[in-house]
Design an enzyme around this catalytic site. Sequence first.
Site, PDB file in Angstrom:
ATOM      1  N   SER A   1       0.867  -1.185   0.000  1.00  0.00           N
ATOM      2  CA  SER A   1       0.000   0.000   0.000  1.00  0.00           C
ATOM      3  C   SER A   1       0.896   1.226   0.000  1.00  0.00           C
ATOM      4  O   SER A   1       2.057   1.155   0.435  1.00  0.00           O
ATOM      5  CB  SER A   1      -0.875   0.011   1.258  1.00  0.00           C
ATOM      6  OG  SER A   1      -1.463   1.282   1.449  1.00  0.00           O
TER       7      SER A   1
ATOM      8  N   TYR B   1      -1.805  -1.335  10.424  1.00  0.00           N
ATOM      9  CA  TYR B   1      -1.900  -1.408   8.955  1.00  0.00           C
ATOM     10  C   TYR B   1      -0.653  -0.796   8.312  1.00  0.00           C
ATOM     11  O   TYR B   1      -0.028  -1.386   7.421  1.00  0.00           O
ATOM     12  CB  TYR B   1      -3.162  -0.687   8.482  1.00  0.00           C
ATOM     13  CG  TYR B   1      -3.455  -0.878   7.009  1.00  0.00           C
ATOM     14  CD1 TYR B   1      -3.905  -2.099   6.527  1.00  0.00           C
ATOM     15  CD2 TYR B   1      -3.280   0.157   6.096  1.00  0.00           C
ATOM     16  CE1 TYR B   1      -4.174  -2.289   5.179  1.00  0.00           C
ATOM     17  CE2 TYR B   1      -3.547  -0.017   4.746  1.00  0.00           C
ATOM     18  CZ  TYR B   1      -3.999  -1.241   4.290  1.00  0.00           C
ATOM     19  OH  TYR B   1      -4.263  -1.429   2.953  1.00  0.00           O
TER      20      TYR B   1
HETATM   21  P1  NAD Z   1     -11.366  -6.624   0.211  1.00  0.00           P
HETATM   22  O1  NAD Z   1     -11.886  -6.564   1.594  1.00  0.00           O
HETATM   23  O2  NAD Z   1     -12.266  -6.371  -0.922  1.00  0.00           O
HETATM   24  O3  NAD Z   1     -10.615  -8.027  -0.042  1.00  0.00           O
HETATM   25  C1  NAD Z   1      -9.839  -8.645   0.920  1.00  0.00           C
HETATM   26  C2  NAD Z   1     -10.021 -10.144   0.808  1.00  0.00           C
HETATM   27  O4  NAD Z   1      -9.126 -10.784   1.730  1.00  0.00           O
HETATM   28  C3  NAD Z   1     -11.427 -10.620   1.131  1.00  0.00           C
HETATM   29  O5  NAD Z   1     -11.936 -11.445   0.108  1.00  0.00           O
HETATM   30  C4  NAD Z   1     -11.256 -11.387   2.427  1.00  0.00           C
HETATM   31  O6  NAD Z   1     -12.159 -12.479   2.590  1.00  0.00           O
HETATM   32  C5  NAD Z   1      -9.824 -11.873   2.291  1.00  0.00           C
HETATM   33  N1  NAD Z   1      -9.249 -12.233   3.579  1.00  0.00           N
HETATM   34  C6  NAD Z   1      -9.267 -11.520   4.733  1.00  0.00           C
HETATM   35  N2  NAD Z   1      -8.697 -12.216   5.725  1.00  0.00           N
HETATM   36  C7  NAD Z   1      -8.274 -13.392   5.203  1.00  0.00           C
HETATM   37  C8  NAD Z   1      -7.614 -14.516   5.729  1.00  0.00           C
HETATM   38  N3  NAD Z   1      -7.266 -14.602   7.034  1.00  0.00           N
HETATM   39  N4  NAD Z   1      -7.327 -15.542   4.898  1.00  0.00           N
HETATM   40  C9  NAD Z   1      -7.702 -15.504   3.586  1.00  0.00           C
HETATM   41  N5  NAD Z   1      -8.349 -14.458   3.028  1.00  0.00           N
HETATM   42  C10 NAD Z   1      -8.632 -13.403   3.833  1.00  0.00           C
HETATM   43  O7  NAD Z   1     -10.167  -5.566   0.204  1.00  0.00           O
HETATM   44  P2  NAD Z   1      -9.202  -5.013  -0.960  1.00  0.00           P
HETATM   45  O8  NAD Z   1      -9.260  -3.549  -0.850  1.00  0.00           O
HETATM   46  O9  NAD Z   1      -9.422  -5.674  -2.241  1.00  0.00           O
HETATM   47  O10 NAD Z   1      -7.795  -5.452  -0.331  1.00  0.00           O
HETATM   48  C11 NAD Z   1      -6.906  -6.342  -0.983  1.00  0.00           C
HETATM   49  C12 NAD Z   1      -5.495  -5.928  -0.616  1.00  0.00           C
HETATM   50  O11 NAD Z   1      -5.248  -4.606  -1.131  1.00  0.00           O
HETATM   51  C13 NAD Z   1      -5.241  -5.861   0.895  1.00  0.00           C
HETATM   52  O12 NAD Z   1      -3.960  -6.383   1.168  1.00  0.00           O
HETATM   53  C14 NAD Z   1      -5.263  -4.366   1.169  1.00  0.00           C
HETATM   54  O13 NAD Z   1      -4.521  -4.010   2.296  1.00  0.00           O
HETATM   55  C15 NAD Z   1      -4.663  -3.828  -0.113  1.00  0.00           C
HETATM   56  N6  NAD Z   1      -4.915  -2.427  -0.382  1.00  0.00           N
HETATM   57  C16 NAD Z   1      -6.190  -1.958  -0.461  1.00  0.00           C
HETATM   58  C17 NAD Z   1      -6.390  -0.608  -0.709  1.00  0.00           C
HETATM   59  C18 NAD Z   1      -7.779  -0.024  -0.768  1.00  0.00           C
HETATM   60  O14 NAD Z   1      -7.913   1.209  -0.670  1.00  0.00           O
HETATM   61  N7  NAD Z   1      -8.825  -0.819  -0.959  1.00  0.00           N
HETATM   62  C19 NAD Z   1      -5.299   0.256  -0.903  1.00  0.00           C
HETATM   63  C20 NAD Z   1      -4.008  -0.276  -0.829  1.00  0.00           C
HETATM   64  C21 NAD Z   1      -3.828  -1.619  -0.577  1.00  0.00           C
END
Ligand code: NAD
Length: 250
Positions: free
Chosen positions: A138, A151
Amino acid sequence: MGKLTDRIAIITGAASGIGQTCAELFAAEGAKVVVADLQEDTGKQVAASVGGTFQRVDVTDASSVEEMVQATVAAHGRIDILMNNAGIDGEQAPTAVSTLENWERVMAINMDGVYFGMKSVLPVMIEQKGGVILNTGSTVGLNAMGYLPAYTASKAGVIHLTKAVAIENAMHHIRANVICPSVVDTPLLQHFMKNAADPESARAGFASLNPLPGMVTRDAVAKAALFLVSDDSAFITAVALPIDGGYTAR
Ligand code: NAD
């Protein structure tokens, strides 16, 4: 011919958000995608929609991650790509009053999960003399953010851990990189904004942080991920790539 024709790709956290969009794009480019997630119903739906398979995994559990890797090897004989993407934002609070429970939960998913994934897949990739690892970091791992101590720390940790793995395993033709998106509209963002009085103006506020107009889209993140897992980036390793419209340059 797709950029990932017949490549075997595991994506954790692929039942939702960024992982789901990556699953769709990687599959469209010819990969056989293993949709790995805790959420079984939506994970199975995503797997069916991309012509892939679903693997239940809890990334906080080393044996569950090892099972994901071994089941994929048993089914396909190899693993070309592992994208460690599952993650949560956790609770927002100043560090002084943040809870140990939140720290441990966020670290278990965002940091331990990435470590377990790489630890389990590396012997497979070393044996097959190649592979690609992509971890989801991130922009907060590059530029710290207040009120999200676990985080922020977990994402910074993912960047350095990935670089260490890249250095250690380059001799085995294994590449390891990190994508660092700024704010993307996904269920994670909805959780992050759950206390926002006006989610639309909160979204506009996030968008205004990026020098390029608008918010980063899932599609933009998936296209950058595709670049880093494909042969187009064959000589790129140990990189933390911001997908942030210039946000971290400020
Ligand atoms: P999201 O909540 O849509 O997806 C996250 C997924 O991870 C979900 O399907 C959830 O079931 C799964 N998950 C959570 N805990 C788990 C576990 N213990 N074992 C297996 N699966 C698990 O969120 P997203 O925004 O798509 O996030 C995906 C990645 O992107 C994350 O690492 C997040 O930190 C990163 N990210 C997101 C953003 C944002 O603004 N959305 C920005 C930068 C980075």
